[in-house]
Design an enzyme around this catalytic site. Structure first.
Site, mmCIF file in Angstrom:
data_model
loop_
_atom_site.group_PDB
_atom_site.id
_atom_site.type_symbol
_atom_site.label_atom_id
_atom_site.label_comp_id
_atom_site.label_asym_id
_atom_site.label_seq_id
_atom_site.Cartn_x
_atom_site.Cartn_y
_atom_site.Cartn_z
ATOM 1 N N ASP A 86 -20.779 7.132 6.938
ATOM 2 C CA ASP A 86 -19.618 6.535 7.585
ATOM 3 C C ASP A 86 -19.127 7.506 8.650
ATOM 4 O OD1 ASP A 86 -19.747 4.318 5.990
ATOM 5 O OD2 ASP A 86 -18.218 4.985 4.569
ATOM 6 N N TYR A 113 -11.792 5.358 7.695
ATOM 7 C CA TYR A 113 -13.131 4.808 7.962
ATOM 8 C C TYR A 113 -13.172 4.144 9.330
ATOM 9 C CZ TYR A 113 -17.037 1.576 7.920
ATOM 10 O OH TYR A 113 -18.174 0.880 8.264
ATOM 11 N N TRP A 139 -24.370 7.096 1.415
ATOM 12 C CA TRP A 139 -25.145 6.207 0.545
ATOM 13 C C TRP A 139 -26.566 6.186 1.096
ATOM 14 C CZ3 TRP A 139 -24.686 3.441 -3.843
ATOM 15 C CH2 TRP A 139 -25.547 2.369 -4.048
ATOM 16 N N ASP A 196 -23.389 -1.303 3.979
ATOM 17 C CA ASP A 196 -22.110 -1.988 3.755
ATOM 18 C C ASP A 196 -21.101 -1.355 4.707
ATOM 19 O OD1 ASP A 196 -19.614 -2.831 2.963
ATOM 20 O OD2 ASP A 196 -19.946 -2.525 0.832
ATOM 21 N N TRP A 198 -17.131 6.358 2.383
ATOM 22 C CA TRP A 198 -17.828 7.649 2.244
ATOM 23 C C TRP A 198 -17.132 8.779 3.001
ATOM 24 C CZ3 TRP A 198 -20.746 7.771 -1.783
ATOM 25 C CH2 TRP A 198 -21.330 6.583 -2.226
ATOM 26 N N ASN A 223 -22.068 0.608 -3.445
ATOM 27 C CA ASN A 223 -21.947 1.057 -2.061
ATOM 28 C C ASN A 223 -20.670 0.581 -1.374
ATOM 29 O OD1 ASN A 223 -22.609 2.154 0.412
ATOM 30 N ND2 ASN A 223 -23.937 0.482 1.024
ATOM 31 N N ASP A 224 -19.815 -0.118 -2.080
ATOM 32 C CA ASP A 224 -18.590 -0.590 -1.443
ATOM 33 C C ASP A 224 -17.552 0.534 -1.495
ATOM 34 O OD1 ASP A 224 -16.775 -2.150 -0.210
ATOM 35 O OD2 ASP A 224 -16.316 -3.416 -1.928
ATOM 36 N N ILE A 225 -17.890 1.627 -0.825
ATOM 37 C CA ILE A 225 -17.139 2.879 -0.936
ATOM 38 C C ILE A 225 -16.864 3.420 0.465
ATOM 39 C CG2 ILE A 225 -17.321 5.293 -1.770
ATOM 40 C CD1 ILE A 225 -17.399 3.466 -4.126
ATOM 41 N N THR A 263 -20.258 2.748 10.528
ATOM 42 C CA THR A 263 -21.373 3.317 9.756
ATOM 43 C C THR A 263 -22.629 3.454 10.619
ATOM 44 O OG1 THR A 263 -20.474 2.229 7.789
ATOM 45 C CG2 THR A 263 -22.732 3.037 7.619
#
Ligand code: ABN
Length: 178
Positions: free
Chosen positions: A125, A166, A106, A81, A157, A153-155, A169
Site C-alpha cells: 500500500d 491509505y 500482502w 485488494d 498495510w 487481505n482486507d487490511i 496499492t
C-alpha cells in the site's frame, strides 16, 4: 396384532414411569433446575461459528485483459485488494509523489499467462495521503476470511508506517513461486 402393540406400549410406559420415578428420587428438584440452568448457560456460551461475510469478491475481475495493467483483470493483480496507483499519479510498482510504500505487505501468487509460470507479487500500500480516486480492484485469490488472521487481505498495510493513511496499492514482482 393390536393387542400385541398395546402390551408392548404398556411395557414401555411402565419402564419409562419406573425410570422417571427413580430419577425423581435420586435427583432433587433443585439439582435438576441447576443442571438445566447450567445446560442453558452453556448453550449460550457456545461460540457462534465464524462465517465469511465478504461480498463474494464483488469487484473481482471475471474475464478481461490479463495484460492490461490498468484493469483489475491484469494477471499481477490476482490477489489484490485496493485501488490502483498507476491511475493515481504513480506506476505499477511505484507510489505516487507524496506517499510512501508500506513497510509490510500482502504477497500473492499469480500465474503469468504469457509464460504459464507462477510469480510472487507483493502488494504494497502507498501511505500518507487520502485514498486515491482510482480503479478499485478486489481479486484476493487464495485469501481466507477475516477470522483466519494472517490469511486475510482486507487490511490497511500502512499499519506499520508512521503515516498510516491509505492512498493506493502497487504490485511488485518479488520472485518466482517454487
Ligand atoms: N490494502 C488495501 C486496503 C486498505 C485499507 C483497508 C482495506 C484494504
Amino acid at each position: 396384532m393390536n393387542k400385541l402393540i398395546d402390551s408392548l406400549l404398556s411395557v414401555i410406559d411402565r419402564a419409562t414411569e419406573k425410570r422417571a420415578r427413580k430419577a425423581a428420587t435420586s435427583v432433587g428438584r433443585r439439582s435438576l433446575l441447576s443442571r438445566t440452568g447450567l445446560a442453558l448457560a452453556g448453550t449460550a456460551l457456545v461460540p457462534v461459528l465464524p462465517f465469511d461475510r465478504s461480498p463474494g469478491n464483488a469487484w473481482a475481475a471475471t474475464g478481461g485483459d490479463k495484460n492490461d495493467q490498468y484493469a483489475c483483470s491484469y494477471w499481477r493483480y490476482c490477489a489484490l485488494d485496493g485501488v490502483l496507483c498507476n491511475t493515481a499519479g504513480g506506476s505499477l510498482t511505484s507510489c505516487p509523489p507524496g506517499s510512501e510504500a508500506s513497510k509490510v505487505s500482502w504477497v500473492g501468487t499469480c500465474r503469468n499467462p504469457n509464460d504459464g509460470k507462477d510469480y510472487l507479487v507483493s502488494y504494497n500500500d502507498c501511505c500518507g495521503k487520502p485514498m486515491a480516486n482510482s480503479t478499485a480492484c478486489l481479486t484476493s485469490e487464495r485469501e481466507r476470511p477475516g477470522y483466519r488472521m494472517g490469511l486475510h487481505n482486507d487490511i490497511n498495510w500502512c499499519m506499520a508506517n508512521a503515516n498510516k493513511g491509505y492512498h493506493c496499492t502497487v504490485a511488485v514482482l518479488v520472485g518466482m513461486a517454487e
